[in-house]
Motif scaffolding. Sequence first.
Motif, PDB file in Angstrom:
ATOM      1  N   ALA A  24       0.872  -1.111   0.090  1.00 39.38           N
ATOM      2  CA  ALA A  24      -0.042   0.133   0.038  1.00 39.38           C
ATOM      3  C   ALA A  24       0.809   1.321  -0.126  1.00 39.38           C
ATOM      4  O   ALA A  24       1.095   1.979   1.218  1.00 39.38           O
ATOM      5  CB  ALA A  24      -0.748  -0.326   1.265  1.00 39.38           C
ATOM      6  N   PRO A  25       1.452   1.406  -1.196  1.00 37.89           N
ATOM      7  CA  PRO A  25       2.406   2.663  -1.146  1.00 37.89           C
ATOM      8  C   PRO A  25       1.657   3.959  -1.224  1.00 37.89           C
ATOM      9  O   PRO A  25       0.441   4.080  -1.639  1.00 37.89           O
ATOM     10  CB  PRO A  25       3.137   2.534  -2.552  1.00 37.89           C
ATOM     11  CG  PRO A  25       1.928   1.835  -3.227  1.00 37.89           C
ATOM     12  CD  PRO A  25       1.394   0.599  -2.175  1.00 37.89           C
ATOM     13  N   ASP A  26       2.196   4.915  -0.578  1.00 40.48           N
ATOM     14  CA  ASP A  26       1.715   6.242  -0.525  1.00 40.48           C
ATOM     15  C   ASP A  26       1.569   7.016  -2.010  1.00 40.48           C
ATOM     16  O   ASP A  26       2.363   6.688  -2.731  1.00 40.48           O
ATOM     17  CB  ASP A  26       2.399   7.258   0.232  1.00 40.48           C
ATOM     18  CG  ASP A  26       2.482   7.082   1.860  1.00 40.48           C
ATOM     19  OD1 ASP A  26       1.482   6.239   2.250  1.00 40.48           O
ATOM     20  OD2 ASP A  26       3.530   7.464   2.544  1.00 40.48           O
ATOM     21  N   ALA A  27       0.654   7.763  -2.123  1.00 39.89           N
ATOM     22  CA  ALA A  27       0.521   8.590  -3.443  1.00 39.89           C
ATOM     23  C   ALA A  27       0.449   7.612  -4.659  1.00 39.89           C
ATOM     24  O   ALA A  27       0.906   7.966  -5.589  1.00 39.89           O
ATOM     25  CB  ALA A  27       1.471   9.461  -3.421  1.00 39.89           C
ATOM     26  N   ARG A  54      -8.437   6.979  -5.895  1.00 36.61           N
ATOM     27  CA  ARG A  54      -9.257   8.005  -5.947  1.00 36.61           C
ATOM     28  C   ARG A  54      -9.469   8.672  -4.645  1.00 36.61           C
ATOM     29  O   ARG A  54      -9.638   9.882  -4.724  1.00 36.61           O
ATOM     30  CB  ARG A  54     -10.630   7.476  -6.266  1.00 36.61           C
ATOM     31  CG  ARG A  54     -10.640   6.832  -7.929  1.00 36.61           C
ATOM     32  CD  ARG A  54     -11.857   6.148  -8.136  1.00 36.61           C
ATOM     33  NE  ARG A  54     -11.463   5.787  -9.615  1.00 36.61           N
ATOM     34  CZ  ARG A  54     -12.585   5.172 -10.336  1.00 36.61           C
ATOM     35  NH1 ARG A  54     -13.861   5.144  -9.514  1.00 36.61           N
ATOM     36  NH2 ARG A  54     -12.398   4.537 -11.115  1.00 36.61           N
ATOM     37  N   HIS A  55      -9.406   8.140  -3.448  1.00 36.96           N
ATOM     38  CA  HIS A  55      -9.596   8.708  -2.139  1.00 36.96           C
ATOM     39  C   HIS A  55      -8.266   9.399  -1.574  1.00 36.96           C
ATOM     40  O   HIS A  55      -7.452   8.683  -1.388  1.00 36.96           O
ATOM     41  CB  HIS A  55     -10.134   7.639  -0.994  1.00 36.96           C
ATOM     42  CG  HIS A  55     -10.206   8.394   0.038  1.00 36.96           C
ATOM     43  ND1 HIS A  55     -11.434   8.959   0.370  1.00 36.96           N
ATOM     44  CD2 HIS A  55      -9.641   8.189   1.414  1.00 36.96           C
ATOM     45  CE1 HIS A  55     -11.336   9.559   1.676  1.00 36.96           C
ATOM     46  NE2 HIS A  55     -10.342   8.849   2.284  1.00 36.96           N
ATOM     47  N   THR A  56      -7.972  10.684  -1.832  1.00 38.89           N
ATOM     48  CA  THR A  56      -6.890  11.240  -1.532  1.00 38.89           C
ATOM     49  C   THR A  56      -7.175  12.692  -0.949  1.00 38.89           C
ATOM     50  O   THR A  56      -6.334  13.771  -0.909  1.00 38.89           O
ATOM     51  CB  THR A  56      -6.098  11.703  -2.838  1.00 38.89           C
ATOM     52  OG1 THR A  56      -6.937  12.553  -3.871  1.00 38.89           O
ATOM     53  CG2 THR A  56      -5.347  10.393  -3.456  1.00 38.89           C
ATOM     54  N   LEU A  57      -8.291  12.617  -0.152  1.00 37.05           N
ATOM     55  CA  LEU A  57      -8.958  14.077   0.446  1.00 37.05           C
ATOM     56  C   LEU A  57      -7.922  14.453   1.208  1.00 37.05           C
ATOM     57  O   LEU A  57      -7.917  15.900   1.452  1.00 37.05           O
ATOM     58  CB  LEU A  57     -10.069  13.583   0.938  1.00 37.05           C
ATOM     59  CG  LEU A  57     -11.116  13.549   0.006  1.00 37.05           C
ATOM     60  CD1 LEU A  57     -12.598  13.115   0.937  1.00 37.05           C
ATOM     61  CD2 LEU A  57     -11.425  14.827  -0.949  1.00 37.05           C
ATOM     62  N   GLU A  58      -7.176  13.894   2.249  1.00 32.78           N
ATOM     63  CA  GLU A  58      -6.323  14.130   3.332  1.00 32.78           C
ATOM     64  C   GLU A  58      -4.930  14.157   2.977  1.00 32.78           C
ATOM     65  O   GLU A  58      -3.902  13.901   3.743  1.00 32.78           O
ATOM     66  CB  GLU A  58      -6.608  13.508   4.510  1.00 32.78           C
ATOM     67  CG  GLU A  58      -8.067  13.792   5.037  1.00 32.78           C
ATOM     68  CD  GLU A  58      -8.289  12.986   6.271  1.00 32.78           C
ATOM     69  OE1 GLU A  58      -7.489  12.786   7.091  1.00 32.78           O
ATOM     70  OE2 GLU A  58      -9.618  12.451   6.262  1.00 32.78           O
ATOM     71  N   MET A 103      -5.165   7.322   1.521  1.00 34.08           N
ATOM     72  CA  MET A 103      -5.649   5.845   1.243  1.00 34.08           C
ATOM     73  C   MET A 103      -4.651   4.666   1.711  1.00 34.08           C
ATOM     74  O   MET A 103      -5.504   3.655   2.151  1.00 34.08           O
ATOM     75  CB  MET A 103      -5.987   5.685  -0.559  1.00 34.08           C
ATOM     76  CG  MET A 103      -6.614   4.636  -0.833  1.00 34.08           C
ATOM     77  SD  MET A 103      -8.550   4.519  -0.123  1.00 34.08           S
ATOM     78  CE  MET A 103      -8.646   2.590   0.205  1.00 34.08           C
ATOM     79  N   SER A 104      -3.659   5.064   1.618  1.00 38.91           N
ATOM     80  CA  SER A 104      -2.663   3.963   1.948  1.00 38.91           C
ATOM     81  C   SER A 104      -2.743   3.584   3.373  1.00 38.91           C
ATOM     82  O   SER A 104      -2.527   2.601   3.734  1.00 38.91           O
ATOM     83  CB  SER A 104      -0.898   4.399   1.524  1.00 38.91           C
ATOM     84  OG  SER A 104      -0.748   5.584   2.101  1.00 38.91           O
ATOM     85  N   ALA A 105      -3.080   4.630   4.133  1.00 38.35           N
ATOM     86  CA  ALA A 105      -3.188   4.249   5.710  1.00 38.35           C
ATOM     87  C   ALA A 105      -4.581   3.554   5.825  1.00 38.35           C
ATOM     88  O   ALA A 105      -4.477   2.714   6.904  1.00 38.35           O
ATOM     89  CB  ALA A 105      -3.465   5.746   6.353  1.00 38.35           C
ATOM     90  N   HIS A 106      -5.573   3.901   5.006  1.00 40.79           N
ATOM     91  CA  HIS A 106      -6.663   2.922   5.153  1.00 40.79           C
ATOM     92  C   HIS A 106      -6.531   1.439   4.789  1.00 40.79           C
ATOM     93  O   HIS A 106      -6.925   0.659   5.412  1.00 40.79           O
ATOM     94  CB  HIS A 106      -7.983   3.642   4.293  1.00 40.79           C
ATOM     95  CG  HIS A 106      -8.598   5.063   4.756  1.00 40.79           C
ATOM     96  ND1 HIS A 106      -8.938   5.229   5.947  1.00 40.79           N
ATOM     97  CD2 HIS A 106      -8.630   5.913   4.016  1.00 40.79           C
ATOM     98  CE1 HIS A 106      -9.295   6.584   6.084  1.00 40.79           C
ATOM     99  NE2 HIS A 106      -9.005   6.929   4.919  1.00 40.79           N
TER     100      HIS A 106
END
Length: 138
Positions: A70-73, A78-82, A87-90
């Motif tokens: 689950a790499p960052d960025a 699609r879910h990048t609001l924060e 998304m990787s954290a989720h």
Amino acid sequence: MIFQQGLVFDTSGRGSYNITQTVAKVVAESGLRRGLCQVFVQHTSASLMLCENADPTVRRDLEMILSRLAPDADPGYRHTLEGPDDMSAHIRSILTKMDLCLPVRDGHLALGGWQGIFLYEHRSQPQMRSLLVTLNGE
């Protein structure tokens, strides 16, 4: 007997935080002698894990594997609001666990000799995390 207590932890960003002693203190103060201790993190971008507590390279290796899974960025997210770690954290929290169920024996957590309870922060920035510890037994 049912006993419940909330805990709050401040993290300094992504990584694992040993919370074994804090949870063990809740068990000791509850008066529960035998039963179950459930620990639940009330967030979707942090998790809990029962993990090796003697060698920190175990947790570093786990972080390496999760960064591959689950790499960052990732441009496909699609879910990048924060931000880029949103998304990787989720995903990381889903791949690990948001709750643990642990045995209590003789008034203490019945963990194995090498086991520790860890709050796993998946966001890059510092966060305040709320946990709920529920004890059930006698």
